[in-house]
Design a protein around this motif. Structure first.
Motif, PDB file in Angstrom:
ATOM      1  N   ILE A  12       0.868  -1.182   0.000  1.00  0.00           N
ATOM      2  CA  ILE A  12       0.000   0.000   0.000  1.00  0.00           C
ATOM      3  C   ILE A  12       0.904   1.231   0.000  1.00  0.00           C
ATOM      4  N   ASP A  13       0.911   1.987  -1.107  1.00  0.00           N
ATOM      5  CA  ASP A  13       1.748   3.188  -1.132  1.00  0.00           C
ATOM      6  C   ASP A  13       1.028   4.316  -0.379  1.00  0.00           C
ATOM      7  N   ALA A  14       1.768   5.442  -0.184  1.00  0.00           N
ATOM      8  CA  ALA A  14       1.240   6.522   0.671  1.00  0.00           C
ATOM      9  C   ALA A  14      -0.068   7.084   0.115  1.00  0.00           C
ATOM     10  N   ARG A  15      -0.151   7.205  -1.208  1.00  0.00           N
ATOM     11  CA  ARG A  15      -1.347   7.796  -1.814  1.00  0.00           C
ATOM     12  C   ARG A  15      -2.569   6.884  -1.611  1.00  0.00           C
ATOM     13  N   THR A  16      -2.365   5.598  -1.818  1.00  0.00           N
ATOM     14  CA  THR A  16      -3.465   4.645  -1.618  1.00  0.00           C
ATOM     15  C   THR A  16      -3.871   4.619  -0.152  1.00  0.00           C
ATOM     16  N   ASP A  17      -2.866   4.664   0.731  1.00  0.00           N
ATOM     17  CA  ASP A  17      -3.138   4.639   2.168  1.00  0.00           C
ATOM     18  C   ASP A  17      -4.038   5.816   2.565  1.00  0.00           C
ATOM     19  N   ARG A  18      -3.682   7.022   2.101  1.00  0.00           N
ATOM     20  CA  ARG A  18      -4.490   8.222   2.436  1.00  0.00           C
ATOM     21  C   ARG A  18      -5.902   8.092   1.859  1.00  0.00           C
ATOM     22  N   SER A  19      -5.977   7.536   0.656  1.00  0.00           N
ATOM     23  CA  SER A  19      -7.281   7.402  -0.005  1.00  0.00           C
ATOM     24  C   SER A  19      -8.192   6.450   0.751  1.00  0.00           C
ATOM     25  N   LEU A  20      -7.617   5.326   1.186  1.00  0.00           N
ATOM     26  CA  LEU A  20      -8.426   4.351   1.918  1.00  0.00           C
ATOM     27  C   LEU A  20      -8.907   4.947   3.237  1.00  0.00           C
ATOM     28  N   THR A  21      -8.021   5.712   3.875  1.00  0.00           N
ATOM     29  CA  THR A  21      -8.409   6.362   5.143  1.00  0.00           C
ATOM     30  C   THR A  21      -9.558   7.337   4.901  1.00  0.00           C
ATOM     31  N   ALA A  22      -9.480   8.084   3.794  1.00  0.00           N
ATOM     32  CA  ALA A  22     -10.534   9.062   3.482  1.00  0.00           C
ATOM     33  C   ALA A  22     -11.883   8.352   3.279  1.00  0.00           C
ATOM     34  N   ILE A  23     -11.869   7.236   2.572  1.00  0.00           N
ATOM     35  CA  ILE A  23     -13.137   6.523   2.319  1.00  0.00           C
ATOM     36  C   ILE A  23     -13.649   5.900   3.623  1.00  0.00           C
ATOM     37  N   ALA A  24     -12.732   5.277   4.389  1.00  0.00           N
ATOM     38  CA  ALA A  24     -13.155   4.601   5.627  1.00  0.00           C
ATOM     39  C   ALA A  24     -13.772   5.588   6.617  1.00  0.00           C
ATOM     40  N   SER A  25     -13.329   6.855   6.565  1.00  0.00           N
ATOM     41  CA  SER A  25     -13.850   7.865   7.512  1.00  0.00           C
ATOM     42  C   SER A  25     -15.347   8.115   7.280  1.00  0.00           C
ATOM     43  N   GLY A  26     -15.797   7.857   6.059  1.00  0.00           N
ATOM     44  CA  GLY A  26     -17.221   8.059   5.757  1.00  0.00           C
ATOM     45  C   GLY A  26     -17.592   9.513   5.542  1.00  0.00           C
ATOM     46  N   GLU A  27     -16.618  10.433   5.633  1.00  0.00           N
ATOM     47  CA  GLU A  27     -16.936  11.870   5.485  1.00  0.00           C
ATOM     48  C   GLU A  27     -16.795  12.302   4.031  1.00  0.00           C
ATOM     49  N   ASP A  28     -17.746  13.100   3.568  1.00  0.00           N
ATOM     50  CA  ASP A  28     -17.729  13.642   2.207  1.00  0.00           C
ATOM     51  C   ASP A  28     -17.560  12.560   1.142  1.00  0.00           C
ATOM     52  N   ILE A  29     -18.200  11.437   1.346  1.00  0.00           N
ATOM     53  CA  ILE A  29     -18.175  10.402   0.316  1.00  0.00           C
ATOM     54  C   ILE A  29     -19.615  10.097  -0.069  1.00  0.00           C
ATOM     55  N   TYR A  30     -19.815   9.531  -1.238  1.00  0.00           N
ATOM     56  CA  TYR A  30     -21.152   9.032  -1.551  1.00  0.00           C
ATOM     57  C   TYR A  30     -21.042   7.744  -2.350  1.00  0.00           C
ATOM     58  N   TYR A  31     -22.116   6.995  -2.320  1.00  0.00           N
ATOM     59  CA  TYR A  31     -22.116   5.645  -2.885  1.00  0.00           C
ATOM     60  C   TYR A  31     -22.719   5.671  -4.286  1.00  0.00           C
ATOM     61  N   TRP A  32     -22.124   4.935  -5.221  1.00  0.00           N
ATOM     62  CA  TRP A  32     -22.618   4.880  -6.599  1.00  0.00           C
ATOM     63  C   TRP A  32     -22.805   3.421  -6.990  1.00  0.00           C
ATOM     64  N   LYS A  33     -24.012   3.086  -7.436  1.00  0.00           N
ATOM     65  CA  LYS A  33     -24.319   1.719  -7.889  1.00  0.00           C
ATOM     66  C   LYS A  33     -23.861   1.570  -9.332  1.00  0.00           C
ATOM     67  N   LEU A  34     -23.124   0.545  -9.656  1.00  0.00           N
ATOM     68  CA  LEU A  34     -22.566   0.427 -11.004  1.00  0.00           C
ATOM     69  C   LEU A  34     -23.539  -0.288 -11.941  1.00  0.00           C
ATOM     70  N   VAL A  35     -24.484   0.489 -12.436  1.00  0.00           N
ATOM     71  CA  VAL A  35     -25.485  -0.003 -13.393  1.00  0.00           C
ATOM     72  C   VAL A  35     -25.435   0.896 -14.625  1.00  0.00           C
ATOM     73  N   ASP A  36     -25.966   0.397 -15.736  1.00  0.00           N
ATOM     74  CA  ASP A  36     -26.121   1.295 -16.885  1.00  0.00           C
ATOM     75  C   ASP A  36     -27.478   1.041 -17.532  1.00  0.00           C
TER      76      ASP A  36
END
Ligand SMILES: Cc1cc2nc3c(=O)[nH]c(=O)nc-3n(C[C@H](O)[C@H](O)[C@H](O)COP(=O)(O)OP(=O)(O)OC[C@H]3O[C@@H](n4cnc5c(N)ncnc54)[C@H](O)[C@@H]3O)c2cc1C
Length: 399
Positions: A258-282
């Motif tokens: 896990i490089d530093a950029r991926t690590d920060r990204s995963l932390t951002a998503i895990a925090s649940g803040e300012d994220i939203y969920y997208w269903k992958l349909v078309d």
């Protein structure tokens, strides 16, 4: 910028137009079309369901397919200023190690740069110089007579107005689709996956590089825009149902590198803040027009994000539709819509097929399938999987 304007003001501006046009949806396709038609002297009435403060949304990688239409509608310089070039792409295997790094221009073999921009920023670019939009507005009914179409617009009060052409540019998830098509005319494809979108800061050295990790039952994508990058963390919806913190914790257990950029990204998503969920349909519509009502962009053929081409096709389609309407009088509208569909549908559906095929490759839940894919990815160039995109570039229609 998009300028909040009342429906009455927009209707007054369009009163003497040779073609009275309503565009429902001031997103990527709607703004491109409105701008292209304004360049041809029309004043399309542009309405948008959401409010004027478009948030950043998610990152869009725009292929150079959009360059000719952006030049034509006069936003090429602004787009260049507000986006970043995507020059490199790194594919990581199921445990996080880099499998291959690609130069994007060689991978796509397209002329010019692919560029990254936040969706909200793109909407501002498409509104450069000011674009009148009625916000908080939608269409609640459409009736058609041989000589015209009458729409009821709900914009606070309900207003009835007559148009020669109504364009539905309301994206993938509109609730007003049934005003135009029967349910059996819309086929949906559900990948079974979904994920969270968030943002993180980037370091300058990585500002032109996109990373994707294709795991066993998960996917992590990092995509740069100006000064930041967009994060997508997704997986099978049966697994993401546990919520971002638990899903990310599981995923960290499977990633050995896990490089530093991926690590920060995963932390951002895990925090649940300012994220939203997208269903992958078309979705794919059986027809793109009914009389004087036409569909464009994701409303006609909605895209999975996997090939990163939906917005580029929406922009191209909007440009082509404007071109088909050149010199068309009121009586010629239904045939112009049919001619647009005949020419553009094969291109759009080829791109949509490519996105679905890529989803089949990326969205693998089983460890064995992911292991085989890791090995195959070293030898089978991703270039092969993206062949359709090169074909679309080679055969792009004139603007
Ligand atoms: C996570 C994610 C990543 C993506 N990444 C890429 C990428 O990298 N590259 C790429 O090319 N494409 C990408 N796409 C696809 C791309 O976003 C779409 O194909 C593109 O936005 C379609 O443009 P559109 O104008 O048809 O729809 P939209 O841009 O969605 O615009 C539709 C607009 O209509 C409005 N609206 C909806 N209903 C109504 C109504 N009833 N009345 C009035 N207004 C209404 C909506 O509020 C919205 O503003 C991605 C999509 C997602 C979800």
């Amino acid at each position: 910028m998009r300028i909040p304007t009342t429906v009455e003001e927009q209707l007054a501006a369009a009163r003497h137009d040779p073609l009275r046009v309503l565009i429902a949806g001031a997103g990527v396709a709607g703004l491109t079309l409105a701008r292209a038609l304004r360049g041809r002297g029309l004043h399309p009435v542009l309405i948008e369901r959401s409010d004027p403060n478009a948030d950043k949304g998610y990152m869009l990688a725009l292929l150079p397919l959009v360059d000719p239409i952006f030049r034509q509608i006069g936003v090429a310089a602004e787009f260049h200023a507000q986006s970043v070039p995507l020059r490199r792409y790194r594919l990581h295997g199921r445990h996080g190690a880099i499998i291959r790094e690609y130069a994007l221009d060689a991978l796509l073999a397209t002329p010019g740069d692919s560029r990254g921009i936040a969706r909200g920023e793109l909407l501002r670019v498409l509104s450069t110089g000011g674009m009148p939009v009625t916000f908080g507005a939608t269409v609640t009914s459409i009736t058609q007579e041989p000589g015209g179409a009458r729409a009821t617009l709900a914009a606070g009060d309900e207003i009835e107005a007559d148009f020669d052409l109504i364009i539905a540019a309301y994206g993938l998830h509109s609730t007003t689709r049934e005003l135009v098509l029967r349910p059996d005319q819309v086929a949906s494809f559900d990948s079974g996956w979904g994920g969270w979108i968030g943002w993180s800061d980037t370091e300058p050295a990585l500002a032109d590089i996109g990373d994707e990790t294709w795991g066993a039952g998960f996917f992590v994508g990092l995509y740069p825009v100006k000064g930041q990058f967009s994060v997508f963390v997704g997986g099978d919806r049966r697994d993401t149902a546990t919520g971002p913190a638990r899903f990310v914790a599981r995923l960290r257990g499977e990633l050995h590198a896990i490089d530093a950029r991926t690590d920060r990204s995963l932390t951002a998503i895990a925090s649940g803040e300012d994220i939203y969920y997208w269903k992958l349909v078309d979705c794919r519509c059986a027809t793109w027009s009914v009389g004087r009502v036409g569909l464009v962009g994701d409303a006609a053929a909605g895209f999975l994000p996997t090939a990163g081409i939906g917005a580029a096709m929406a922009i191209e389609s909007a440009g082509q539709l404007a071109r088909r309407l050149d010199g068309v009088d009121r009586d010629g509208v239904p045939e112009a819509l049919r001619a647009f569909e005949r020419a553009q549908r094969p291109r759009v559906e080829a791109a949509q097929d490519n996105s679905r095929q890529l989803a089949g490759l990326v969205f693998r839940r089983g460890g064995m399938a992911a292991a085989v894919r890791d090995v195959a990815s070293r030898f089978i160039p991703l270039r092969v999987a993206l062949g359709t995109i090169r074909t679309l570039h080679d055969s792009a229609p004139a603007v």
